[in-house]
Design a protein around this motif. Sequence first.
Motif: not given
Length: 428
Positions: A151-155
């Motif tokens: 999955c994504w991480v953005d912070s």
Amino acid sequence: MAGQLDRDAVAAIRDEPVDHRFKGMPDLPPGTTIGDLVTERRELATGGFVLPLMTLDAGALEHNLATFAGWCAAHGLAHAPHGKTTMAPQLFARQFDHGAWGQTCANLSQLRVYRAFGVDQVLLANQLVDPAGLAWLGRELDRDPSFGFRCWVDSVRGVELMTEGLRGTRRPVDVLVEQGVPGGRTGVRDLAEGVAVAEAVAASPALRLVGVGGYEGPVTHDTTAEALGRVHAWLDGLRTLTGELAGRGHFDGVAEVIVTAGGSAYFDQVAQVFAGPWPGGLPVLPVVRSGAYVTHDAGTYRRQSPLGESPRISDAAPLRPAVRIWAEVTSAPEPGLALLTAGRRDVPFDSDLPNPEVVRRRGATTEEPLTATVFKVNDQHAYVRHDSLAVGDRVGLGISHPCTAFDKWTLIPVVDDGMVVDLVRTYF
């Protein structure tokens, strides 16, 4: 290598009874199953199906599946189609038959459907921070060692919340730093922020960085040379972020670095930017996530797709619209105005209104082309300007944006030369 799913679970869909839960279906004896109805091979027009009704064209569907699979293979791209377009495991199976590497989803509810049907390779194209969702994910990863999840991480905060929610999970969760668009939706806004998120992942005992991803759609909705240049520049930024993280050692020991972008409008740009060797021999797996290609459409993607009505690429055949929604003229209260029995509950209206394509007159055995315009929809009606329609006529509508067509239908006939040859079950 193509992804896998539970073929027995998909086959069991045909054992479900067809009843009042499925709009548009014929009046059937109690206990009649999806498989029974398919076996009957009824005519769509005379087989008791009631309108409105969404259908899929069997030939166009197979053409699109084969065309896009062949194009991806020719360009060295893995494909993880965004299954949220259809939420139809039967279509997932056909995508895997054509070599899809995995499936993409947008949220945990979609992921749970995927896992109920045994999908083994999944990209969740969002940052997952919900505590209950993370707890479920941890249990699912522990339950099935063959389940490949990213999955994504953005912070940095997101990394902290994921780490907390995954406490006790026996294997780390694979994540990709998401690159976004200033003023757009999710994703880091610059290189420094991407590096900071990667460093937070490196410090987390619950996560492992395996790539970089994002979605180029928010960059533009146009296909002018200037717009395509902006998409290309954004993709170059994704490549730069990947190289920066690799240079800092964040992918050391990762056997396959996933770099992913590509909806159904700009996959040609993705192929251009992702092609060729990566710095330092980085073992990149380039993944496109196009989902709407499977049915294409008569609106948004007809205009925007590289394989639409004005193709930007010449090494594959144009895609073909596979969705049609049938409705009946229920009223013609004024000259030039007709009301159809399909509205917001039945047709997509977020991008373009449906396009009347063909008409089948009452008592006729064939369809004829139709020139008319839908100019408004209510919950259950479409308003049509026309010069030839009569009450009782059946109108075949082309649609724009398949993602908001499939979510309105739970059982969809697949039609070949007027005969219903399959029924596709959706799980929204």
